[in-house]
Design a protein around this motif. Sequence first.
Motif, PDB file in Angstrom:
ATOM      1  N   ASN A 411       0.885  -1.336   0.146  1.00  0.00           N
ATOM      2  CA  ASN A 411       0.127  -0.095  -0.039  1.00  0.00           C
ATOM      3  C   ASN A 411       0.904   1.246  -0.074  1.00  0.00           C
ATOM      4  O   ASN A 411       0.481   2.325   0.616  1.00  0.00           O
ATOM      5  N   ASP A 412       2.059   1.117  -0.599  1.00  0.00           N
ATOM      6  CA  ASP A 412       2.881   2.371  -0.595  1.00  0.00           C
ATOM      7  C   ASP A 412       2.457   3.348  -1.758  1.00  0.00           C
ATOM      8  O   ASP A 412       1.576   2.991  -2.455  1.00  0.00           O
ATOM      9  N   LEU A 413       3.071   4.604  -1.731  1.00  0.00           N
ATOM     10  CA  LEU A 413       2.560   5.499  -2.698  1.00  0.00           C
ATOM     11  C   LEU A 413       2.858   4.796  -4.356  1.00  0.00           C
ATOM     12  O   LEU A 413       3.709   4.180  -4.602  1.00  0.00           O
ATOM     13  N   PHE A 414       1.880   5.021  -5.112  1.00  0.00           N
ATOM     14  CA  PHE A 414       1.726   4.237  -6.437  1.00  0.00           C
ATOM     15  C   PHE A 414       2.967   4.811  -7.174  1.00  0.00           C
ATOM     16  O   PHE A 414       3.368   3.899  -8.025  1.00  0.00           O
ATOM     17  N   VAL A 415       3.523   5.855  -7.018  1.00  0.00           N
ATOM     18  CA  VAL A 415       4.586   6.416  -7.822  1.00  0.00           C
ATOM     19  C   VAL A 415       5.741   5.653  -7.676  1.00  0.00           C
ATOM     20  O   VAL A 415       6.722   5.359  -8.500  1.00  0.00           O
ATOM     21  N   LYS A 416       5.946   5.137  -6.308  1.00  0.00           N
ATOM     22  CA  LYS A 416       7.052   4.344  -5.899  1.00  0.00           C
ATOM     23  C   LYS A 416       6.940   2.785  -6.519  1.00  0.00           C
ATOM     24  O   LYS A 416       7.877   2.294  -6.900  1.00  0.00           O
ATOM     25  N   HIS A 417       5.630   2.533  -6.544  1.00  0.00           N
ATOM     26  CA  HIS A 417       5.386   1.095  -7.434  1.00  0.00           C
ATOM     27  C   HIS A 417       5.818   1.501  -9.105  1.00  0.00           C
ATOM     28  O   HIS A 417       6.392   0.535  -9.469  1.00  0.00           O
ATOM     29  N   LEU A 418       5.605   2.265  -9.576  1.00  0.00           N
ATOM     30  CA  LEU A 418       5.960   2.768 -11.036  1.00  0.00           C
ATOM     31  C   LEU A 418       7.370   2.859 -10.971  1.00  0.00           C
ATOM     32  O   LEU A 418       8.035   2.414 -12.305  1.00  0.00           O
ATOM     33  N   ILE A 419       7.967   3.305 -10.096  1.00  0.00           N
ATOM     34  CA  ILE A 419       9.276   3.341 -10.169  1.00  0.00           C
ATOM     35  C   ILE A 419      10.098   2.015 -10.063  1.00  0.00           C
ATOM     36  O   ILE A 419      11.145   1.642 -10.925  1.00  0.00           O
ATOM     37  N   ARG A 420       9.682   1.292  -9.308  1.00  0.00           N
ATOM     38  CA  ARG A 420      10.059  -0.077  -8.892  1.00  0.00           C
ATOM     39  C   ARG A 420      10.107  -0.902 -10.228  1.00  0.00           C
ATOM     40  O   ARG A 420      10.583  -1.721 -10.780  1.00  0.00           O
ATOM     41  N   LEU A 421       8.656  -0.732 -10.724  1.00  0.00           N
ATOM     42  CA  LEU A 421       8.528  -1.454 -12.245  1.00  0.00           C
ATOM     43  C   LEU A 421       9.325  -1.129 -13.276  1.00  0.00           C
ATOM     44  O   LEU A 421       9.612  -1.859 -14.022  1.00  0.00           O
ATOM     45  N   ALA A 422       9.478   0.205 -13.448  1.00  0.00           N
ATOM     46  CA  ALA A 422      10.175   0.679 -14.345  1.00  0.00           C
ATOM     47  C   ALA A 422      11.719   0.150 -14.477  1.00  0.00           C
ATOM     48  O   ALA A 422      12.505  -0.496 -15.316  1.00  0.00           O
ATOM     49  N   LEU A 423      12.294   0.080 -13.259  1.00  0.00           N
ATOM     50  CA  LEU A 423      13.603  -0.249 -12.714  1.00  0.00           C
ATOM     51  C   LEU A 423      13.786  -1.870 -13.046  1.00  0.00           C
ATOM     52  O   LEU A 423      14.816  -2.390 -13.728  1.00  0.00           O
ATOM     53  N   TYR A 424      12.687  -2.611 -12.818  1.00  0.00           N
ATOM     54  CA  TYR A 424      12.730  -4.123 -13.231  1.00  0.00           C
ATOM     55  C   TYR A 424      12.787  -4.315 -14.623  1.00  0.00           C
ATOM     56  O   TYR A 424      13.509  -5.163 -15.299  1.00  0.00           O
ATOM     57  N   ASN A 425      11.827  -3.374 -15.360  1.00  0.00           N
ATOM     58  CA  ASN A 425      11.985  -3.520 -16.843  1.00  0.00           C
ATOM     59  C   ASN A 425      13.182  -3.199 -17.732  1.00  0.00           C
ATOM     60  O   ASN A 425      13.820  -3.840 -18.381  1.00  0.00           O
ATOM     61  N   ILE A 426      14.005  -2.166 -17.048  1.00  0.00           N
ATOM     62  CA  ILE A 426      15.272  -1.621 -17.378  1.00  0.00           C
ATOM     63  C   ILE A 426      16.184  -3.032 -17.062  1.00  0.00           C
ATOM     64  O   ILE A 426      16.949  -3.049 -18.012  1.00  0.00           O
ATOM     65  N   LEU A 427      16.154  -3.386 -15.945  1.00  0.00           N
ATOM     66  CA  LEU A 427      17.445  -4.214 -15.633  1.00  0.00           C
ATOM     67  C   LEU A 427      16.912  -5.510 -16.614  1.00  0.00           C
ATOM     68  O   LEU A 427      18.015  -6.353 -16.979  1.00  0.00           O
ATOM     69  N   CYS A 428      15.632  -5.970 -17.070  1.00  0.00           N
ATOM     70  CA  CYS A 428      15.375  -7.073 -17.833  1.00  0.00           C
ATOM     71  C   CYS A 428      16.109  -6.954 -19.093  1.00  0.00           C
ATOM     72  O   CYS A 428      16.568  -7.837 -19.494  1.00  0.00           O
ATOM     73  N   SER A 429      15.948  -5.963 -19.478  1.00  0.00           N
ATOM     74  CA  SER A 429      16.418  -5.374 -20.818  1.00  0.00           C
ATOM     75  C   SER A 429      18.035  -5.442 -20.899  1.00  0.00           C
ATOM     76  O   SER A 429      18.562  -5.949 -21.898  1.00  0.00           O
ATOM     77  N   LEU A 430      18.561  -5.009 -19.845  1.00  0.00           N
ATOM     78  CA  LEU A 430      19.951  -4.935 -19.724  1.00  0.00           C
ATOM     79  C   LEU A 430      20.527  -6.477 -19.336  1.00  0.00           C
ATOM     80  O   LEU A 430      21.648  -6.678 -20.042  1.00  0.00           O
ATOM     81  N   SER A 431      19.815  -7.390 -18.959  1.00  0.00           N
ATOM     82  CA  SER A 431      20.475  -8.691 -18.447  1.00  0.00           C
ATOM     83  C   SER A 431      20.409  -9.481 -19.657  1.00  0.00           C
ATOM     84  O   SER A 431      20.777 -10.462 -19.570  1.00  0.00           O
ATOM     85  N   PHE A 432      19.846  -9.185 -20.681  1.00  0.00           N
ATOM     86  CA  PHE A 432      19.807  -9.856 -21.988  1.00  0.00           C
ATOM     87  C   PHE A 432      21.175  -9.873 -22.504  1.00  0.00           C
ATOM     88  O   PHE A 432      21.498 -10.824 -23.269  1.00  0.00           O
TER      89      PHE A 432
END
Length: 789
Positions: A411-432
């Motif tokens: 139940n944290d701020l939704f913008v913090k969830h967005l930041i976390r979401l974006a970082l996982y996607n960025i690291l997913c692309s980089l880990s390829f």
Amino acid sequence: MAEYENNISKDNDKDNADLLKINQLINRLDVCTSSLEENLNESEINTILNTMKDSLNNLKIRKRLASNKDIIQQKLTDLFNHFCQIIIKFSSLLHNYPLFLDVFITMWNLISTKLDESIEKEILSAKELYMTAINGLSIDQISIYFSGNEVENIFKSCAKIFVKLAQIVIWSDTRRTEYLNLTDYMSYKCIHKMKYDNIFHKIILFVDYCFTQIKTSTDQNDCIATIFSLIVTMSDSKGFLPTTIRIGLPAKLVEWLNIVTKKSITFNPLSSIIVSISNISQCEEGIIALNKADAITVLCTSEKLLAERLQKSPFILSFYPRIYAMLATTDQLKTLPVLEPAIDHLLMKIHEANAAKNLRSSTGHLYEYLVPLAKLVINDNMAKYLLNNVKFGGLAFFIELFHKHNLVSTNDLFVKHLIRLALYNILCSLSFHQTVQQELKENQIFIKAVMEASHSSTSNNEAFIPSSFRNDLMTVKAAADGILVYLDQFKAPTSDNNNVISKSTTKIPMISYSHKDANFCRSIVTALKEHSISVWIDEDGHCLSDDCWEEIAVAIKNASMVLIVVSDNYCTKSDSCRVEATYAIKLKIPIVALYIDDKYQAEPWLDIHLTGLHVKFGQKSFAERISRLAKYITARNNTSEVTETLRAEHPSHEVNLVPIEESKPAILTSKRPEDVIDYSVPKTSPHTWSAIEVRSWWCSEKKLVPQLCNFCDGEALCVYARLFTSSYQENPLKHFQILQARLKQQHNIDFYDDQYANIVSSMMWTVKQYGKSEQIVPNRQQSISCILL
């Protein structure tokens, strides 16, 4: 101390007296203006307005009101709102009372400076003030003004103030959402309604009109400046994005930019147009709308023709590469020199925002830079540039960001969830990329965190955030699984996972595709069904969870082959597609490439693995290609038929069938991994089955719809079978329609008569088997575990 408190009390008494007087005057004005026109007391109305004007212009009163935070932030604004309602109600006669304008402007100047703060802190109602602005802009005389006709000055000023009020409310409400937790944001509703779109259509027409004039008046220029301020704010509000697209604003911005580029005009909206286009280009829906308007061509022209002017405005010039990077196709990215400045700007802003306590740079929130960056680094060239960018920290910086923002509560701020979401996607692309895989594998803290996200039941919370914010990025769970796939750390779920459908003993093809190519994909699946070939697709009820990746992973693992719908969407715009293909490649599942465009060349990361069957559609006969594909799939089920079917027919690769014995066996044959679980139909009576045996039979028996399998054991199945057949015998059409409606409402699944016929047959068989063994099979203890799929 007591004397100080007495002074404060006296000051408050004076403030309240001032406010009370203004309130009484407004109430009197409301009563006076409610009379029929022939009964109006013009003298009294003017007296009231004069008294209000004198009070509001009294320096001592103004100072007292302005210094009282409670009054200026709420009470006086409430009075202003009441005064606006009177103006709207009395609009047809306003031109007879010029004092209305003096009071209106004076009150607006008093409250406007603190209005945004009051709305952001929820002291004032954004919805109520927005409705005031919309109703004000609906005044007949303002509509006439927006159509390019001359009206009295009072309506010109009212138009400008109501536009500004709408802009402040939208801006403040947008900022307010950044302080909402995820639960509250899920219940948040945009203050705009579709029925108010006509107001913005009128505003757009006014801008169009002004662009056609050789010279515009001062009041028109002032109003245009205020309107473009509103447009920038709307484009920056993700909640307003559907409205922005619906009213055709992206195409209008491109059209206006083309005019500004080629024509000298008295007002100067270039900065607002470019910033608005940049804002809209941060979202997938906006990108589609801008590309339909051929935005890149117009941007290139404006950058060239306005080069001298742009060199003097580095702020405006800095937006061009960012827009190019977001809008460009894969081929355009190879030719447009936009890579480095676009990434550099985003990285600079990410550093700036990350260092701030409120996670905001001078121009936006941290998530507003991370989300578009996550979409950009799907492109391999951009990902490589980011990794090699020593100036901004490369991979190490994003690992640092990851650890800083990874821990968020449900139940944290939704913008913090967005930041976390974006970082996982960025690291997913980089880990390829192989250059960083070993470093990531050795980072045990990182691997542990990713595995926890992969196994967490709360990692899909971001799926509830609108796509206009998420930009259609993968959920945290899917991105975490993608990272693990690339780093050889992913393990597909087994049958013990209640959220994953068990697979039948007969292997079938699985189709992997970009959802942007969904229509083509469905046509393939439908055509193959006509050849009696079943294909696993993440529709038709195969996916039971909000995040389908686990079901997809199991489907790939158990597939006879993976049919990849090869397109630019698949190769360059979707990390989830790359994860699916990579997982199939790592498991050595045979891959069949289905090209939508027979001239398209797959990106190198995928093309190197497409050594098996190629079916290129394009302008070729769809039926012929499907027929050949169907023969190939059928032939794989019979080894004796494979050699003949896999004969290469021509060198052009339109349909390239590579013989197994002459190509790479690892790619073209399916070696079953040892941990793949086979599910066989139990030999005992149905009422003795366990929950897992019921589920295994259900998913194997004629591919029955999984969502109807909610049984805790075989006894429950048999009871359901008797009820089912009874309803079928009583009224089969009505029963079919009830099931059809239930599956559509609860699971959004289309249910057809052939599927119903399969279930009827299976339920009749179940009742028959139960009847045979009822007298000879002893009852057993009921299962205490109930598996709900």
